[in-house]
Design a protein around this motif. Structure first.
Motif, PDB file in Angstrom:
ATOM      1  N   MET A   1      96.749   5.831  36.666  1.00 19.52           N
ATOM      2  CA  MET A   1      96.009   6.846  37.408  1.00 19.52           C
ATOM      3  C   MET A   1      96.843   7.276  38.616  1.00 19.52           C
ATOM      4  N   PRO A   2      96.919   8.589  38.867  1.00 22.84           N
ATOM      5  CA  PRO A   2      97.666   9.069  40.037  1.00 22.84           C
ATOM      6  C   PRO A   2      97.049   8.517  41.320  1.00 22.84           C
ATOM      7  N   GLN A   3      97.884   8.316  42.332  1.00 23.37           N
ATOM      8  CA  GLN A   3      97.431   7.717  43.585  1.00 23.37           C
ATOM      9  C   GLN A   3      96.402   8.555  44.336  1.00 23.37           C
ATOM     10  N   ASN A   4      96.430   9.844  44.181  1.00 28.20           N
ATOM     11  CA  ASN A   4      95.551  10.692  44.987  1.00 28.20           C
ATOM     12  C   ASN A   4      94.184  10.928  44.340  1.00 28.20           C
ATOM     13  N   GLN A   5      93.863  10.240  43.251  1.00 26.93           N
ATOM     14  CA  GLN A   5      92.559  10.408  42.620  1.00 26.93           C
ATOM     15  C   GLN A   5      91.674   9.212  42.928  1.00 26.93           C
ATOM     16  N   LEU A   6      90.401   9.507  43.174  1.00 28.97           N
ATOM     17  CA  LEU A   6      89.437   8.452  43.448  1.00 28.97           C
ATOM     18  C   LEU A   6      88.908   7.886  42.134  1.00 28.97           C
ATOM     19  N   THR A   7      88.549   6.614  42.164  1.00 26.81           N
ATOM     20  CA  THR A   7      87.901   6.012  41.006  1.00 26.81           C
ATOM     21  C   THR A   7      86.451   6.464  40.959  1.00 26.81           C
ATOM     22  N   GLU A   8      85.803   6.237  39.833  1.00 26.09           N
ATOM     23  CA  GLU A   8      84.386   6.586  39.714  1.00 26.09           C
ATOM     24  C   GLU A   8      83.566   5.836  40.767  1.00 26.09           C
ATOM     25  N   ARG A   9      83.895   4.586  40.967  1.00 24.88           N
ATOM     26  CA  ARG A   9      83.197   3.770  41.967  1.00 24.88           C
ATOM     27  C   ARG A   9      83.357   4.377  43.360  1.00 24.88           C
ATOM     28  N   GLU A  10      84.563   4.758  43.718  1.00 17.63           N
ATOM     29  CA  GLU A  10      84.818   5.348  45.034  1.00 17.63           C
ATOM     30  C   GLU A  10      84.083   6.676  45.206  1.00 17.63           C
ATOM     31  N   MET A  11      84.043   7.478  44.148  1.00 20.88           N
ATOM     32  CA  MET A  11      83.340   8.763  44.224  1.00 20.88           C
ATOM     33  C   MET A  11      81.838   8.563  44.407  1.00 20.88           C
ATOM     34  N   LEU A  12      81.269   7.610  43.659  1.00 26.40           N
ATOM     35  CA  LEU A  12      79.839   7.346  43.799  1.00 26.40           C
ATOM     36  C   LEU A  12      79.513   6.802  45.184  1.00 26.40           C
ATOM     37  N   TYR A  13      80.338   5.880  45.665  1.00 26.32           N
ATOM     38  CA  TYR A  13      80.113   5.316  46.991  1.00 26.32           C
ATOM     39  C   TYR A  13      80.215   6.406  48.063  1.00 26.32           C
ATOM     40  N   ASP A  14      81.221   7.245  47.958  1.00 28.64           N
ATOM     41  CA  ASP A  14      81.381   8.344  48.902  1.00 28.64           C
ATOM     42  C   ASP A  14      80.180   9.290  48.840  1.00 28.64           C
ATOM     43  N   SER A  15      79.689   9.526  47.644  1.00 28.47           N
ATOM     44  CA  SER A  15      78.520  10.398  47.478  1.00 28.47           C
ATOM     45  C   SER A  15      77.288   9.814  48.157  1.00 28.47           C
ATOM     46  N   ILE A  16      77.077   8.503  47.989  1.00 34.93           N
ATOM     47  CA  ILE A  16      75.939   7.860  48.651  1.00 34.93           C
ATOM     48  C   ILE A  16      76.069   7.979  50.165  1.00 34.93           C
ATOM     49  N   MET A  17      77.245   7.691  50.684  1.00 35.55           N
ATOM     50  CA  MET A  17      77.451   7.750  52.131  1.00 35.55           C
ATOM     51  C   MET A  17      77.239   9.177  52.653  1.00 35.55           C
ATOM     52  N   THR A  18      77.698  10.157  51.898  1.00 36.41           N
ATOM     53  CA  THR A  18      77.514  11.559  52.290  1.00 36.41           C
ATOM     54  C   THR A  18      76.037  11.919  52.299  1.00 36.41           C
ATOM     55  N   GLU A  19      75.306  11.507  51.263  1.00 29.75           N
ATOM     56  CA  GLU A  19      73.873  11.808  51.193  1.00 29.75           C
ATOM     57  C   GLU A  19      73.119  11.131  52.337  1.00 29.75           C
ATOM     58  N   LYS A  20      73.493   9.916  52.700  1.00 31.77           N
ATOM     59  CA  LYS A  20      72.852   9.247  53.828  1.00 31.77           C
ATOM     60  C   LYS A  20      73.097  10.037  55.119  1.00 31.77           C
ATOM     61  N   TYR A  21      74.318  10.487  55.307  1.00 33.81           N
ATOM     62  CA  TYR A  21      74.665  11.259  56.511  1.00 33.81           C
ATOM     63  C   TYR A  21      73.874  12.570  56.553  1.00 33.81           C
ATOM     64  N   VAL A  22      73.847  13.262  55.425  1.00 36.24           N
ATOM     65  CA  VAL A  22      73.149  14.551  55.359  1.00 36.24           C
ATOM     66  C   VAL A  22      71.652  14.358  55.584  1.00 36.24           C
ATOM     67  N   SER A  23      71.077  13.333  54.961  1.00 35.94           N
ATOM     68  CA  SER A  23      69.656  13.068  55.133  1.00 35.94           C
ATOM     69  C   SER A  23      69.329  12.765  56.589  1.00 35.94           C
ATOM     70  N   ASP A  24      70.190  12.001  57.240  1.00 32.66           N
ATOM     71  CA  ASP A  24      69.997  11.684  58.651  1.00 32.66           C
ATOM     72  C   ASP A  24      70.055  12.946  59.508  1.00 32.66           C
ATOM     73  N   ALA A  25      70.967  13.844  59.170  1.00 29.21           N
ATOM     74  CA  ALA A  25      71.069  15.109  59.911  1.00 29.21           C
ATOM     75  C   ALA A  25      69.798  15.940  59.740  1.00 29.21           C
ATOM     76  N   TYR A  26      69.275  15.992  58.514  1.00 34.29           N
ATOM     77  CA  TYR A  26      68.016  16.715  58.291  1.00 34.29           C
ATOM     78  C   TYR A  26      66.882  16.064  59.072  1.00 34.29           C
ATOM     79  N   ASN A  27      66.853  14.735  59.082  1.00 34.70           N
ATOM     80  CA  ASN A  27      65.807  14.022  59.807  1.00 34.70           C
ATOM     81  C   ASN A  27      65.827  14.396  61.284  1.00 34.70           C
TER      82      ASN A  27
END
Length: 102
Positions: free
Chosen positions: A1-27
């Motif tokens: 796998m090329p170095q600049n690509q995220l794994t599925e695990r990393e993408m899902l984790y990043d997505s969760i963290m992003t959703e938490k941040y966005v939800s907090d901003a809406y709150n």
């Protein structure tokens, strides 16, 4: 796998963290809004964001990538929470009654 690509695990984790941040901003925005129509629209969007985060969490949890410990609150802790909620509701009700009287 090329170095600049995220794994599925990393993408899902990043997505969760992003959703938490966005939800907090809406709150925060909901708490600082006075227009009921805007509040309802933001709450609807926030709920959608939380649903997305739940899907990401379930995908990670299913794969064993995101584990959580089960909570087992004591009876005393449950009673404390119930008491605090009851007290807050009573205080809020009194505040509203005072506003109506004024």
């Amino acid at each position: 796998m090329p170095q600049n690509q995220l794994t599925e695990r990393e993408m899902l984790y990043d997505s969760i963290m992003t959703e938490k941040y966005v939800s907090d901003a809406y709150n925060n925005t909901v708490m600082e809004s006075v227009n009921q129509n805007i509040i309802q629209a933001l709450q609807h969007i926030q709920q959608e964001e939380q649903n997305h985060a739940q899907l990401f969490f379930e995908a990670m949890h299913h794969r064993g990538w995101y584990t959580v410990e089960a909570a087992h609150p004591s009876q005393a802790a449950k009673q404390e929470v119930d008491q605090q909620i009851s007290s807050q509701m009573q205080n809020r009700r009194q505040e509203l009654e005072q506003k109506v009287q004024n």
